[in-house]
Enzyme design. Structure first.
Site, mmCIF file in Angstrom:
data_model
loop_
_atom_site.group_PDB
_atom_site.id
_atom_site.type_symbol
_atom_site.label_atom_id
_atom_site.label_comp_id
_atom_site.label_asym_id
_atom_site.label_seq_id
_atom_site.Cartn_x
_atom_site.Cartn_y
_atom_site.Cartn_z
ATOM 1 C CD GLU A 1 -1.024 -3.156 -6.747
ATOM 2 O OE1 GLU A 1 -1.964 -3.676 -6.109
ATOM 3 O OE2 GLU A 1 -1.095 -1.997 -7.218
ATOM 4 C CB SER B 1 7.925 -6.938 -5.329
ATOM 5 O OG SER B 1 6.942 -7.873 -4.965
ATOM 6 C CE1 TYR C 1 2.765 -11.171 1.085
ATOM 7 C CE2 TYR C 1 2.095 -12.376 -0.877
ATOM 8 C CZ TYR C 1 2.216 -11.188 -0.191
ATOM 9 O OH TYR C 1 1.796 -10.019 -0.763
ATOM 10 C CD GLN D 1 9.192 1.909 -3.084
ATOM 11 O OE1 GLN D 1 9.379 3.109 -3.328
ATOM 12 N NE2 GLN D 1 8.001 1.356 -3.150
ATOM 13 C CG ASP E 1 -1.701 -1.271 1.372
ATOM 14 O OD1 ASP E 1 -2.630 -1.471 0.595
ATOM 15 O OD2 ASP E 1 -1.353 -2.090 2.256
HETATM 16 O O1 TRH Z 1 4.536 -6.187 0.790
HETATM 17 P P1 TRH Z 1 3.556 -6.802 -0.118
HETATM 18 O O2 TRH Z 1 3.171 -8.158 0.197
HETATM 19 O O3 TRH Z 1 2.290 -5.886 -0.201
HETATM 20 C C1 TRH Z 1 0.979 -6.392 -0.373
HETATM 21 C C2 TRH Z 1 0.502 -6.230 -1.775
HETATM 22 O O4 TRH Z 1 0.618 -4.911 -2.246
HETATM 23 C C3 TRH Z 1 -0.941 -6.636 -1.866
HETATM 24 O O5 TRH Z 1 -1.432 -6.413 -3.174
HETATM 25 C C4 TRH Z 1 -1.745 -5.839 -0.879
HETATM 26 O O6 TRH Z 1 -3.051 -6.239 -0.937
HETATM 27 C C5 TRH Z 1 -1.172 -6.066 0.493
HETATM 28 O O7 TRH Z 1 0.183 -5.679 0.526
HETATM 29 C C6 TRH Z 1 -1.938 -5.302 1.535
HETATM 30 O O8 TRH Z 1 4.162 -6.843 -1.605
HETATM 31 P P2 TRH Z 1 4.459 -5.691 -2.657
HETATM 32 O O9 TRH Z 1 3.213 -5.145 -3.230
HETATM 33 O O10 TRH Z 1 5.416 -6.256 -3.601
HETATM 34 O O11 TRH Z 1 5.162 -4.540 -1.853
HETATM 35 C C7 TRH Z 1 6.450 -4.663 -1.353
HETATM 36 C C8 TRH Z 1 7.150 -3.319 -1.368
HETATM 37 O O12 TRH Z 1 8.345 -3.410 -0.626
HETATM 38 C C9 TRH Z 1 7.530 -2.854 -2.764
HETATM 39 O O13 TRH Z 1 7.322 -1.469 -2.890
HETATM 40 C C10 TRH Z 1 9.016 -3.169 -2.838
HETATM 41 C C11 TRH Z 1 9.426 -2.937 -1.419
HETATM 42 N N1 TRH Z 1 10.659 -3.608 -0.995
HETATM 43 C C12 TRH Z 1 11.712 -2.834 -0.574
HETATM 44 O O14 TRH Z 1 11.606 -1.580 -0.605
HETATM 45 N N2 TRH Z 1 12.848 -3.431 -0.140
HETATM 46 C C13 TRH Z 1 13.006 -4.787 -0.116
HETATM 47 O O15 TRH Z 1 14.080 -5.283 0.279
HETATM 48 C C14 TRH Z 1 11.915 -5.577 -0.577
HETATM 49 C C15 TRH Z 1 12.050 -7.082 -0.580
HETATM 50 C C16 TRH Z 1 10.751 -4.969 -1.004
#
Ligand code: TRH
Length: 383
Positions: free
Chosen positions: A272, A274, A192, A254, A16
């Site tokens: 979403e 990543s 996960y 990020q 989010d």
């Molecule tokens: O963290 P998430 O599992 O977030 C999820 C999804 O967005 C899902 O759709 C939503 O419904 C839920 O949250 C509530 O996975 P996502 O979307 O990939 O987000 C991870 C963020 O973390 C992304 O912006 C990349 C960032 N990230 C880093 O900044 N550093 C890191 O080392 C890693 C592994 C990720």
């Protein structure tokens, strides 16, 4: 639009805030807008953007005004465009202020990303407020021109190309790794909890190719530690099991995480944001959809699979389908040993496909441009 307010509630994990922050930053940098990002969990924000100070009510980061969204927060005048990220529900007092603003703000509900076909038909639909003279519009990110598109910074692809051409060796050195040896796989893992993990690690451990697995700290570590026969793992740990070398990394910013995706031969991603970043990385990916009730995420998985494998030769398409399905617990998919054998056999084809897929996506307008145009078109005229 000159001013934007973006409201974000962190439900779970980092997606989010990850998406909301990217949007805020691009609007400020690329469109020259004044952007306020109101976030209810600054500690989660700090994980992906280490400069953020979680105890500050207001701070400026990369030109975006970041505000703690607390019960007692005072919001001031609403912006010209208001983004309610992922249906987070705006404060009543703020909505009331929106209704008295002239002209009234353009109110957007930014939805979660999905490749499902219904998204195109729902993108842009209005929802009039039952009492107030306000309309909320549903804005759906997506993979086709009928949707709002995907987030992509203007300079993203150029930065990635420069990294791949000139910076990758230094990147590996900074992680304490030599350049990959011929035949080696460098693989990132962001996931996960996953019942298929042990099978996959077994396949890598006993496989013919050296595999270096790079794992940012996170929810998968306890399972990985268990497979390794260890009590726990932390950033900096490096453990070998036959052909498999495991390297635990700190959770990156990020921008640093992007570099990891650009550097690896294969990325396991989730949720979403990543997943989208892995597609922009032009590298093959295995996606773990955010688990939803009643297996709703399997529909999302199949929808993206169908798009992603379009035009791919049948054995390569099958390798992608098998691995993605097994990784997401879809019944009937072959086990990870078979999936990995199939993937290995298609290594070059899948690498070329990832680059072609990125180019295909890059041909479509990005989410920020689409959103700005949408909002301009909905902008009420001042009387
Ligand atoms: O963290 P998430 O599992 O977030 C999820 C999804 O967005 C899902 O759709 C939503 O419904 C839920 O949250 C509530 O996975 P996502 O979307 O990939 O987000 C991870 C963020 O973390 C992304 O912006 C990349 C960032 N990230 C880093 O900044 N550093 C890191 O080392 C890693 C592994 C990720």
């Amino acid at each position: 639009m000159r001013t934007w307010d973006i409201f974000c509630k962190v439900i779970d994990n980092y997606g989010d805030i990850g998406v909301s922050w990217r949007l805020a930053r691009s609007l400020a940098h690329e469109q020259g807008s004044r952007v306020r990002l109101l976030v209810d969990d600054l500690a989660a924000f700090q994980r992906i953007r280490p400069e953020i100070q979680p105890d500050r009510a207001q701070q400026v980061c990369e030109g975006v005004t970041v505000c703690a969204w607390q019960q007692e927060a005072v919001f001031g005048e609403p912006a010209e465009a208001v983004i309610e990220a992922f249906g987070c529900t705006l404060p009543d007092v703020y909505v009331a202020a929106m209704a008295t603003r002239i002209p009234s703000p353009v109110w957007i509900n930014l939805e979660y990303l999905s490749a499902e076909s219904w998204v195109g038909a729902h993108h842009g639909l209005p929802s009039p407020h039952p009492q107030l003279p306000l309309t909320k519009y549903f804005f759906f990110p997506g993979y086709t021109r009928q949707t709002g598109g995907l987030l992509r910074e203007r300079d993203l692809l150029a930065r990635r190309s420069a990294f791949v051409q000139h910076e990758i060796e230094a990147y590996w050195r900074a992680l304490g790794l030599a350049a990959p040896v011929p035949g080696e796989w460098r693989i990132s893992l962001f996931a996960y909890e996953n019942p298929a993990l042990a099978e996959l690690l077994d396949a890598w451990r006993s496989g013919a190719d050296p595999v270096t697995l790079l794992v940012p700290e996170g929810r998968i570590l306890p399972q990985l530690a268990k497979w390794l026969g260890l009590g726990a793992l932390q950033a900096g740990d490096a453990i070998r099991r036959d052909a498999l070398q495991v390297q635990v990394l700190p959770f990156a910013s990020q921008d640093d995480y992007d570099r990891l995706l650009w550097a690896c031969d294969l990325n396991f991603v989730r949720g979403e944001d990543s997943c989208v970043r892995a597609q922009w990385a032009a590298r093959p990916l295995v996606w773990q959809a955010y688990p939803q009730a009643e297996g709703a995420h399997h529909d999302k998985l199949e929808a993206l699979l169908a798009l992603y494998t379009e035009g791919l030769e049948p054995p390569a398409a099958q390798a992608v389908r098998d691995a993605w399905r097994r990784w997401n617990g879809v019944p009937g998919a072959p086990d990870m040993a078979a999936c990995w054998a199939g993937w290995r056999a298609q290594r070059d084809v899948l690498g070329a496909h990832a680059a072609a897929w990125q180019a295909r996506l890059a041909d479509q307008p990005g989410l920020v441009e689409t959103l700005v145009e949408f909002v301009e078109n909905k902008r009420p005229q001042a009387v």
